[in-house]
Design a protein around this motif. Structure first.
Motif, PDB file in Angstrom:
ATOM      1  N   ASP A   1      96.307 -67.991 -72.813  1.00 49.48           N
ATOM      2  CA  ASP A   1      96.063 -66.640 -72.252  1.00 49.48           C
ATOM      3  C   ASP A   1      94.370 -66.399 -72.145  1.00 49.48           C
ATOM      4  OD1 ASP A   1      98.681 -66.107 -71.940  1.00 49.48           O
ATOM      5  OD2 ASP A   1      98.731 -65.265 -73.856  1.00 49.48           O
ATOM      6  N   ASN A   2      93.948 -65.987 -71.111  1.00 54.41           N
ATOM      7  CA  ASN A   2      92.623 -65.703 -70.888  1.00 54.41           C
ATOM      8  C   ASN A   2      92.278 -64.844 -69.588  1.00 54.41           C
ATOM      9  OD1 ASN A   2      89.934 -65.948 -71.174  1.00 54.41           O
ATOM     10  ND2 ASN A   2      89.574 -67.717 -69.838  1.00 54.41           N
ATOM     11  N   PRO A   3      92.729 -63.712 -69.618  1.00 55.96           N
ATOM     12  CA  PRO A   3      92.830 -62.663 -68.667  1.00 55.96           C
ATOM     13  C   PRO A   3      91.446 -62.066 -68.272  1.00 55.96           C
ATOM     14  CG  PRO A   3      93.708 -61.431 -70.256  1.00 55.96           C
ATOM     15  CD  PRO A   3      93.462 -62.950 -70.739  1.00 55.96           C
ATOM     16  N   PHE A   4      91.154 -62.497 -66.735  1.00 55.61           N
ATOM     17  CA  PHE A   4      90.067 -61.679 -66.311  1.00 55.61           C
ATOM     18  C   PHE A   4      90.188 -61.792 -64.834  1.00 55.61           C
ATOM     19  CE2 PHE A   4      89.419 -66.192 -66.370  1.00 55.61           C
ATOM     20  CZ  PHE A   4      88.542 -66.586 -65.000  1.00 55.61           C
ATOM     21  N   ILE A   5      89.166 -61.181 -64.007  1.00 57.92           N
ATOM     22  CA  ILE A   5      89.047 -61.029 -62.709  1.00 57.92           C
ATOM     23  C   ILE A   5      87.858 -61.680 -62.162  1.00 57.92           C
ATOM     24  CG2 ILE A   5      88.766 -59.358 -60.586  1.00 57.92           C
ATOM     25  CD1 ILE A   5      91.388 -58.837 -62.193  1.00 57.92           C
ATOM     26  N   ASP A   6      88.298 -62.731 -61.321  1.00 55.43           N
ATOM     27  CA  ASP A   6      86.891 -63.456 -60.849  1.00 55.43           C
ATOM     28  C   ASP A   6      86.745 -63.054 -59.391  1.00 55.43           C
ATOM     29  OD1 ASP A   6      85.123 -65.404 -60.621  1.00 55.43           O
ATOM     30  OD2 ASP A   6      86.718 -67.232 -60.724  1.00 55.43           O
ATOM     31  N   ASP A   7      85.489 -62.593 -59.278  1.00 51.95           N
ATOM     32  CA  ASP A   7      84.886 -62.200 -58.107  1.00 51.95           C
ATOM     33  C   ASP A   7      83.201 -62.639 -57.838  1.00 51.95           C
ATOM     34  OD1 ASP A   7      85.042 -61.144 -55.532  1.00 51.95           O
ATOM     35  OD2 ASP A   7      85.836 -59.015 -56.374  1.00 51.95           O
ATOM     36  N   TRP A   8      82.944 -62.273 -56.637  1.00 54.13           N
ATOM     37  CA  TRP A   8      81.366 -62.674 -56.612  1.00 54.13           C
ATOM     38  C   TRP A   8      80.493 -61.631 -56.437  1.00 54.13           C
ATOM     39  CZ3 TRP A   8      82.865 -66.754 -52.379  1.00 54.13           C
ATOM     40  CH2 TRP A   8      83.132 -67.953 -52.981  1.00 54.13           C
ATOM     41  N   THR A   9      79.397 -61.452 -57.119  1.00 54.78           N
ATOM     42  CA  THR A   9      78.628 -60.435 -56.987  1.00 54.78           C
ATOM     43  C   THR A   9      77.720 -60.608 -55.643  1.00 54.78           C
ATOM     44  OG1 THR A   9      76.900 -61.389 -58.350  1.00 54.78           O
ATOM     45  CG2 THR A   9      78.360 -60.054 -59.577  1.00 54.78           C
ATOM     46  N   GLU A  10      76.948 -59.769 -55.317  1.00 57.54           N
ATOM     47  CA  GLU A  10      75.856 -59.838 -54.299  1.00 57.54           C
ATOM     48  C   GLU A  10      75.121 -61.130 -54.431  1.00 57.54           C
ATOM     49  OE1 GLU A  10      76.088 -59.022 -51.027  1.00 57.54           O
ATOM     50  OE2 GLU A  10      77.926 -58.213 -51.589  1.00 57.54           O
ATOM     51  N   GLU A  11      74.493 -61.367 -55.698  1.00 59.74           N
ATOM     52  CA  GLU A  11      73.669 -62.133 -55.994  1.00 59.74           C
ATOM     53  C   GLU A  11      74.350 -63.515 -55.999  1.00 59.74           C
ATOM     54  OE1 GLU A  11      71.169 -63.892 -59.940  1.00 59.74           O
ATOM     55  OE2 GLU A  11      71.961 -61.928 -60.044  1.00 59.74           O
ATOM     56  N   GLU A  12      75.683 -63.733 -56.474  1.00 61.69           N
ATOM     57  CA  GLU A  12      76.370 -64.992 -56.397  1.00 61.69           C
ATOM     58  C   GLU A  12      76.695 -65.250 -54.832  1.00 61.69           C
ATOM     59  OE1 GLU A  12      78.875 -65.220 -60.446  1.00 61.69           O
ATOM     60  OE2 GLU A  12      79.278 -63.524 -59.007  1.00 61.69           O
ATOM     61  N   TYR A  13      76.907 -64.354 -53.880  1.00 62.30           N
ATOM     62  CA  TYR A  13      77.013 -64.548 -52.771  1.00 62.30           C
ATOM     63  C   TYR A  13      75.641 -65.106 -51.981  1.00 62.30           C
ATOM     64  CZ  TYR A  13      81.618 -62.629 -51.240  1.00 62.30           C
ATOM     65  OH  TYR A  13      82.727 -62.531 -51.295  1.00 62.30           O
ATOM     66  N   GLU A  14      74.758 -64.667 -52.464  1.00 64.13           N
ATOM     67  CA  GLU A  14      73.163 -65.335 -51.967  1.00 64.13           C
ATOM     68  C   GLU A  14      73.003 -66.835 -52.384  1.00 64.13           C
ATOM     69  OE1 GLU A  14      71.224 -63.944 -49.663  1.00 64.13           O
ATOM     70  OE2 GLU A  14      72.603 -62.181 -49.414  1.00 64.13           O
TER      71      GLU A  14
END
Length: 176
Positions: A41-54
């Motif tokens: 079990d390792n619940p989290f939300i994965d999404d990209w920040t603006e810095e990660e998009y850059e």
């Protein structure tokens, strides 16, 4: 209808991702413990920040500039998936090429886009002289199920930079 094509360096910019949804709700992940694989079990939300998009934009441009592949899927002109393969062989006798990214927008998952992108990456890598694709993959159970369905197995040789940058990733390979 989905259209697929290579991306050029000039069109890779933050705006390209305006209709792309990276979001992934993760509940369980594969972990290597005591030499074996287990699901934890390792619940989290994965999404990209603006810095990660850059950072992504910079990396994808570099891939194109150095002769690698950036191939994308579009629906009604909006980016819905992409894959990138780096052009430099590594791994000695393994003759790996690095599948550096493959992502499908959350709203388009389960429609075969990932499979089409992956198969194109395999074909391109084979033509570029590789024997195998190398994938440092997200460890989410769903992500690993995709790679297993694509024929991936644990890599015979681990890429040190990948394991240092993402210690929880699963290091995979796929025979071409």
């Amino acid at each position: 209808m989905i259209q697929y094509r290579k991306l050029g360096e000039r069109e890779i910019c933050r705006e390209l991702f305006a209709g792309f949804v990276r979001h992934q709700s993760v509940t369980k992940c594969w972990r290597k413990e005591n030499g074996g694989w287990v699901v934890r079990d390792n619940p989290f939300i994965d999404d990209w920040t603006e810095e990660e998009y850059e950072i992504l934009v910079t990396c994808l441009k570099h891939t194109v500039d150095t002769g690698g592949l950036v191939y994308a899927a579009f629906c009604d002109g909006i980016l819905k998936g992409f894959v990138s393969v780096e052009p430099v062989l590594f791994g000695g006798d393994q003759k790996y090429l690095d599948l550096s990214s493959i992502h499908v927008s959350e709203d388009m998952r389960g429609k075969g886009i990932g499979k089409s992108l992956f198969l194109t990456a395999k074909e391109w890598a084979a033509k570029a002289g590789a024997d195998k694709l190398y994938i440092s993959s997200h460890s989410a159970v769903e992500t690993q199920a995709f790679y297993k369905a694509m024929g991936c197995v644990e890599a015979q040789v681990y890429h040190q930079r990948h394991t240092e940058e993402e210690p929880f990733d699963c290091q995979l390979e796929c025979q071409l």
